[in-house]
Design a protein around this motif. Structure first.
Motif, PDB file in Angstrom:
ATOM      1  N   LEU A  92      30.693   3.172  54.066  1.00 62.51           N
ATOM      2  CA  LEU A  92      31.997   3.094  53.402  1.00 62.51           C
ATOM      3  C   LEU A  92      33.154   3.048  54.392  1.00 62.51           C
ATOM      4  CD1 LEU A  92      31.517   5.522  50.382  1.00 62.51           C
ATOM      5  CD2 LEU A  92      31.414   3.038  50.402  1.00 62.51           C
ATOM      6  N   GLU A  93      32.922   3.479  55.631  1.00 66.57           N
ATOM      7  CA  GLU A  93      33.963   3.418  56.651  1.00 66.57           C
ATOM      8  C   GLU A  93      33.873   2.137  57.484  1.00 66.57           C
ATOM      9  OE1 GLU A  93      36.719   5.565  57.421  1.00 66.57           O
ATOM     10  OE2 GLU A  93      36.157   5.925  55.344  1.00 66.57           O
ATOM     11  N   ASP A  94      32.920   1.284  57.155  1.00 67.23           N
ATOM     12  CA  ASP A  94      32.803   0.009  57.860  1.00 67.23           C
ATOM     13  C   ASP A  94      33.962  -0.911  57.480  1.00 67.23           C
ATOM     14  OD1 ASP A  94      31.613  -2.957  58.109  1.00 67.23           O
ATOM     15  OD2 ASP A  94      30.503  -1.631  59.453  1.00 67.23           O
ATOM     16  N   LYS A  95      34.440  -1.672  58.442  1.00 63.15           N
ATOM     17  CA  LYS A  95      35.600  -2.542  58.211  1.00 63.15           C
ATOM     18  C   LYS A  95      35.339  -3.608  57.153  1.00 63.15           C
ATOM     19  CE  LYS A  95      37.414  -1.984  62.908  1.00 63.15           C
ATOM     20  NZ  LYS A  95      37.757  -2.669  64.171  1.00 63.15           N
ATOM     21  N   ILE A  97      33.958  -3.439  54.275  1.00 64.99           N
ATOM     22  CA  ILE A  97      34.161  -3.044  52.877  1.00 64.99           C
ATOM     23  C   ILE A  97      35.336  -2.077  52.723  1.00 64.99           C
ATOM     24  CG2 ILE A  97      31.742  -3.411  52.256  1.00 64.99           C
ATOM     25  CD1 ILE A  97      31.376  -0.401  52.392  1.00 64.99           C
ATOM     26  N   GLN A  98      36.266  -2.107  53.667  1.00 66.57           N
ATOM     27  CA  GLN A  98      37.424  -1.215  53.602  1.00 66.57           C
ATOM     28  C   GLN A  98      38.228  -1.408  52.316  1.00 66.57           C
ATOM     29  OE1 GLN A  98      39.085   1.175  55.688  1.00 66.57           O
ATOM     30  NE2 GLN A  98      37.035   1.435  56.515  1.00 66.57           N
ATOM     31  N   LEU A  99      38.301  -2.639  51.821  1.00 67.97           N
ATOM     32  CA  LEU A  99      39.122  -2.936  50.650  1.00 67.97           C
ATOM     33  C   LEU A  99      38.585  -2.293  49.374  1.00 67.97           C
ATOM     34  CD1 LEU A  99      39.989  -6.709  51.268  1.00 67.97           C
ATOM     35  CD2 LEU A  99      41.476  -4.720  51.601  1.00 67.97           C
ATOM     36  N   VAL A 100      37.265  -2.118  49.294  1.00 70.56           N
ATOM     37  CA  VAL A 100      36.668  -1.565  48.071  1.00 70.56           C
ATOM     38  C   VAL A 100      36.051  -0.196  48.305  1.00 70.56           C
ATOM     39  CG1 VAL A 100      36.222  -3.825  47.026  1.00 70.56           C
ATOM     40  CG2 VAL A 100      34.513  -2.805  48.544  1.00 70.56           C
ATOM     41  N   PHE A 104      34.171   2.951  45.679  1.00 68.91           N
ATOM     42  CA  PHE A 104      32.840   3.526  45.855  1.00 68.91           C
ATOM     43  C   PHE A 104      32.902   5.021  46.166  1.00 68.91           C
ATOM     44  CE2 PHE A 104      31.774  -0.972  46.595  1.00 68.91           C
ATOM     45  CZ  PHE A 104      30.689  -1.078  45.732  1.00 68.91           C
ATOM     46  N   ARG A 105      33.922   5.461  46.883  1.00 71.20           N
ATOM     47  CA  ARG A 105      34.074   6.894  47.132  1.00 71.20           C
ATOM     48  C   ARG A 105      34.228   7.647  45.811  1.00 71.20           C
ATOM     49  NH1 ARG A 105      38.742   6.900  51.764  1.00 71.20           N
ATOM     50  NH2 ARG A 105      37.699   5.515  53.247  1.00 71.20           N
ATOM     51  N   THR A 106      35.054   7.086  44.930  1.00 72.05           N
ATOM     52  CA  THR A 106      35.261   7.714  43.622  1.00 72.05           C
ATOM     53  C   THR A 106      33.977   7.739  42.819  1.00 72.05           C
ATOM     54  OG1 THR A 106      37.548   6.900  43.617  1.00 72.05           O
ATOM     55  CG2 THR A 106      36.627   7.624  41.511  1.00 72.05           C
TER      56      THR A 106
END
Length: 293
Positions: A92-95, A97-100, A104-106
């Motif tokens: 999730l901290e990869d550049k 997929i930063q926009l979405v 996914f965190r939620t």
């Protein structure tokens, strides 16, 4: 005036220390004291029995079933919550997929804030042998031979309960790792890219070493939770069928409020405390971490 300022910090933390003493340390000491007595909830007097409660506990087959189930909890939770949470956080901290990543965190964190009672009701429908989603999915995939009463069979009950814990808790561990990853200097990743390192190499050479303190914290939280778990097995199976999904927490509850053996239940609580303390001390000694936490 100087003496007043010297004691002022202690006055600020005094309420916290008082609450800790009254609601944490005093009950621990009192419970240890009660574990050497035999009594019921309505006993006027307590009978001193020495180590009899502990000897009976170590002779009890249900205790070893519960301990084994807690060990299963610990091993599976380390694999899925800690290692799985770290991998999810890195993804999730990869550049790319930063926009979405926020969405996914939620999605992953949402189960953490849901009441365990609601989650248990949800998974009773998921595991239902007749109308459950899990068996229905297996039927659709042509795997009818794998369908079963997940919470009603001794071979699968504890693992079905453990799966609920992983689904609920992995989001919390993931968020802790995300915070740790965000504090890693980006210069390290940029230097690794210049050297031609790929994503996997950067993960093992930079991310994992840099989050070792958070790895210690999450492992400690997970292991402590694994040996003190109560809600999930109690709500989903009550420790059954038989005693197949019994854990130390439900054994304590059934001993205290089912059999009215308060001294025996205190001995169980003391053993749980000792196990969690030993696990913590071993982790500090073996991994030699946590010094900066």
């Amino acid at each position: 005036m100087q003496n007043t300022n010297k004691w002022l910090p202690y006055l600020y933390i005094a309420p916290c220390l008082i609450f800790l003493a009254l609601f944490v340390y005093y009950p621990i000491v009192e419970n240890f004291f009660y574990s050497f007595y035999g009594f019921s909830a309505f006993s006027v007097e307590k009978t001193f029995v020495g180590f009899e409660n502990f000897l009976n506990l170590f002779k009890d087959d249900v205790f070893y079933i519960a301990l084994k189930n807690n060990l299963w909890y610990a091993v599976i939770s380390i694999i899925f919550q800690v290692f799985g949470g770290l991998i999810l956080a890195a993804i999730l901290e990869d550049k790319l997929i930063q926009l979405v990543s926020g969405i996914f965190r939620t999605v992953f964190f949402l189960p953490v804030v849901i009441s365990m009672t609601v989650i248990a009701l949800l998974f009773t429908f998921v595991y239902n042998p007749d109308i459950g989603i899990l068996n229905g999915l297996l039927n659709i995939l042509g795997l009818e031979n794998l369908t079963r009463a997940w919470l009603g069979e001794s071979e699968t009950a504890i693992f079905a309960v453990i799966a609920v814990s992983q689904w609920q808790s992995i989001g919390y561990i993931m968020m802790l790792f995300i915070v740790a990853i965000q504090n890693i200097p980006q210069e390290l990743y940029e230097a690794a890219e210049i050297d031609g390192a790929g994503k996997i190499r950067k993960f093992f050479s930079i991310t994992v070493p840099q989050v070792k303190e958070m790895f210690f914290v999450t492992t400690l939280i997970t292991l402590t939770g694994a040996f003190t778990v109560f809600n999930e097995p109690y709500i989903l199976t009550g420790g059954g069928p038989g005693n197949s999904s019994e854990v130390l927490g439900t054994l304590l509850y059934h001993s205290a409020f089912g059999k009215d053996q308060m001294g025996y239940a205190s001995a169980v609580a003391t053993v749980i405390l000792m196990i969690t303390l030993i696990v913590s001390l071993v982790q500090l000694k073996v991994f030699k971490t946590g010094k900066d936490v």
